[in-house]
Design an enzyme around this catalytic site. Structure first.
Site, PDB file in Angstrom:
ATOM      1  N   GLN A 151       0.907  -1.188  -0.072  1.00  0.00           N
ATOM      2  CA  GLN A 151      -0.066   0.018   0.035  1.00  0.00           C
ATOM      3  C   GLN A 151       0.673   1.472   0.170  1.00  0.00           C
ATOM      4  OE1 GLN A 151      -3.334  -0.804   3.138  1.00  0.00           O
ATOM      5  NE2 GLN A 151      -1.778  -2.117   3.782  1.00  0.00           N
ATOM      6  N   HIS A 209      -1.541   1.305  -4.553  1.00  0.00           N
ATOM      7  CA  HIS A 209      -1.890   2.755  -4.196  1.00  0.00           C
ATOM      8  C   HIS A 209      -1.135   3.653  -4.921  1.00  0.00           C
ATOM      9  CE1 HIS A 209      -4.136   1.751  -0.229  1.00  0.00           C
ATOM     10  NE2 HIS A 209      -4.821   1.132  -1.243  1.00  0.00           N
ATOM     11  N   GLY A 267       3.048  -4.490   8.999  1.00  0.00           N
ATOM     12  CA  GLY A 267       2.860  -3.039   9.285  1.00  0.00           C
ATOM     13  C   GLY A 267       1.788  -2.322   8.519  1.00  0.00           C
TER      14      GLY A 267
HETATM   15  P1  NAD Z   1      -1.324   2.976   8.764  1.00  0.00           P
HETATM   16  O1  NAD Z   1      -0.421   4.250   9.176  1.00  0.00           O
HETATM   17  O2  NAD Z   1      -2.793   3.181   8.631  1.00  0.00           O
HETATM   18  O3  NAD Z   1      -0.828   1.959   9.708  1.00  0.00           O
HETATM   19  C1  NAD Z   1       0.585   1.527  10.132  1.00  0.00           C
HETATM   20  C2  NAD Z   1       0.442   0.268  11.115  1.00  0.00           C
HETATM   21  O4  NAD Z   1       1.929  -0.125  10.983  1.00  0.00           O
HETATM   22  C3  NAD Z   1      -0.089   0.532  12.207  1.00  0.00           C
HETATM   23  O5  NAD Z   1      -0.979  -0.541  12.613  1.00  0.00           O
HETATM   24  C4  NAD Z   1       1.140   0.430  13.070  1.00  0.00           C
HETATM   25  O6  NAD Z   1       0.806  -0.393  14.465  1.00  0.00           O
HETATM   26  C5  NAD Z   1       2.134  -0.429  12.484  1.00  0.00           C
HETATM   27  N1  NAD Z   1       3.495  -0.184  12.502  1.00  0.00           N
HETATM   28  C6  NAD Z   1       4.051   1.111  13.002  1.00  0.00           C
HETATM   29  N2  NAD Z   1       5.410   1.025  13.099  1.00  0.00           N
HETATM   30  C7  NAD Z   1       5.701  -0.283  12.921  1.00  0.00           C
HETATM   31  C8  NAD Z   1       6.871  -0.991  12.953  1.00  0.00           C
HETATM   32  N3  NAD Z   1       7.994  -0.441  13.081  1.00  0.00           N
HETATM   33  N4  NAD Z   1       6.929  -2.487  12.597  1.00  0.00           N
HETATM   34  C9  NAD Z   1       5.682  -3.092  12.329  1.00  0.00           C
HETATM   35  N5  NAD Z   1       4.525  -2.276  12.687  1.00  0.00           N
HETATM   36  C10 NAD Z   1       4.596  -0.951  12.716  1.00  0.00           C
HETATM   37  O7  NAD Z   1      -0.694   2.634   7.416  1.00  0.00           O
HETATM   38  P2  NAD Z   1      -1.380   1.727   6.289  1.00  0.00           P
HETATM   39  O8  NAD Z   1      -2.250   0.270   6.946  1.00  0.00           O
HETATM   40  O9  NAD Z   1      -0.299   0.973   5.247  1.00  0.00           O
HETATM   41  O10 NAD Z   1      -2.589   2.342   5.469  1.00  0.00           O
HETATM   42  C11 NAD Z   1      -2.476   3.721   5.151  1.00  0.00           C
HETATM   43  C12 NAD Z   1      -2.155   4.340   3.974  1.00  0.00           C
HETATM   44  O11 NAD Z   1      -1.149   5.235   4.010  1.00  0.00           O
HETATM   45  C13 NAD Z   1      -1.847   3.370   2.637  1.00  0.00           C
HETATM   46  O12 NAD Z   1      -2.833   3.779   1.703  1.00  0.00           O
HETATM   47  C14 NAD Z   1      -0.514   4.045   2.027  1.00  0.00           C
HETATM   48  O13 NAD Z   1      -0.774   4.315   0.748  1.00  0.00           O
HETATM   49  C15 NAD Z   1      -0.347   5.126   2.907  1.00  0.00           C
HETATM   50  N6  NAD Z   1       0.965   5.595   3.567  1.00  0.00           N
HETATM   51  C16 NAD Z   1       2.098   5.137   2.879  1.00  0.00           C
HETATM   52  C17 NAD Z   1       3.524   5.629   3.422  1.00  0.00           C
HETATM   53  C18 NAD Z   1       4.429   4.900   2.863  1.00  0.00           C
HETATM   54  O14 NAD Z   1       4.634   4.973   1.413  1.00  0.00           O
HETATM   55  N7  NAD Z   1       5.508   4.690   3.383  1.00  0.00           N
HETATM   56  C19 NAD Z   1       3.288   6.180   4.790  1.00  0.00           C
HETATM   57  C20 NAD Z   1       2.208   6.715   5.078  1.00  0.00           C
HETATM   58  C21 NAD Z   1       0.712   6.502   4.661  1.00  0.00           C
END
Ligand code: NAD
Length: 236
Positions: A91, A109, A176
């Site tokens: 995602q 996404h 994650g």
């Molecule tokens: P989310 O932010 O809703 O959830 C993140 C999850 O990761 C949480 O449940 C949290 O407990 C867990 N988490 C945090 N740090 C962790 C770690 N070190 N190890 C394991 N787990 C950990 O994210 P989502 O479920 O991916 O959904 C959100 C949307 O946000 C997606 O559609 C995505 O496109 C977008 N997004 C992407 C990025 C990116 O590209 N890195 C960053 C932020 C949001």
């Protein structure tokens, strides 16, 4: 752990957290101090293109500079050494799976480094800035470019392919992801329907509790390398 032929990862913002990229929602529904409704909906894009472009323009340098962490690199190790197929549905809009040299990656996404023209559909790569005055290099129209990121109100990408992967895989590993953004949040339920073994790695059990056979509570950068070692032990 038994031997699996086809492993499917679903990754979310949490796999990139240890690379310094903030996750999606805080308790008050903000993403990098912006309201999700203002920067990640198709309505927001049509209402105020420059505000939305600025948000992603500001994000690009950080994501360009970010480096994969031990969780991404564990998948590389698995893909290079495992006698079976390994797929990644992410995602994430960052490119850390690519930087880690992961293969078989489906960005449902979209990606921060791609731009799509809303007039002709042309997709091209850039890490540079885009504005409402940028011109599509294919159809030459101005003001039609959008980050190739699936906003709320748009369809996720590769859904047919993913439905098939959920059917044919024999192990589904979610890493994650909070399990609140659909359709990805429903993938584990589909996998379970097809009889697939399911594992979740997260800092805390998520609302999809019921559908995971196993919860591994901890950081992706610690727990995923451990899980990969266990999978590689049963390689033969
Ligand atoms: P989310 O932010 O809703 O959830 C993140 C999850 O990761 C949480 O449940 C949290 O407990 C867990 N988490 C945090 N740090 C962790 C770690 N070190 N190890 C394991 N787990 C950990 O994210 P989502 O479920 O991916 O959904 C959100 C949307 O946000 C997606 O559609 C995505 O496109 C977008 N997004 C992407 C990025 C990116 O590209 N890195 C960053 C932020 C949001």
């Amino acid at each position: 752990m038994r031997k699996y032929k086809k492993i499917l990862f679903l990754t979310g913002a949490g796999i990139s957290a240890e690379s310094g990229i903030s996750t999606f929602r805080s308790e008050n529904g903000l993403w990098n101090n912006h309201r999700v409704e203002d920067v990640a909906t198709i309505e927001a894009y049509y209402k105020n293109q420059d505000y939305v472009h600025d948000f992603y323009n500001n994000m690009r340098p950080d994501l360009w500079n970010s480096k994969p962490n031990d969780a991404h690199l564990a998948i590389t190790k698995l893909q290079q050494n495992y006698d079976g197929e390994v797929y990644i549905v992410t995602q994430n809009i960052d490119t850390l799976h690519e930087k880690a040299k992961n293969k078989n990656i489906y960005h449902i996404h979209g990606q921060i480094n791609q731009i799509v023209c809303m007039n002709c559909g042309n997709i091209y790569e850039t890490w540079g800035d885009v504005t409402s005055e940028s011109i599509c290099c294919n159809c030459n129209l101005m003001g039609t470019l959008k980050p190739n990121i699936v906003f709320f109100g748009e369809y996720p990408l590769y859904m047919d392919k993913i439905e098939n992967l959920l059917r044919i895989c024999d192990l589904f590993i979610s890493v994650g992801t909070s399990g609140v953004v659909y359709p990805a949040a429903g993938f584990v339920q589909t996998a379970k329907y097809y009889g697939v073994d399911t594992i979740e790695i997260n800092l805390e059990p998520t609302s999809n509790n019921l559908y995971f056979d196993k919860h591994i509570v901890g950081k992706a950068g610690v727990e995923l390398p451990r899980l990969v070692e266990a999978l590689l032990k049963n390689n033969d």
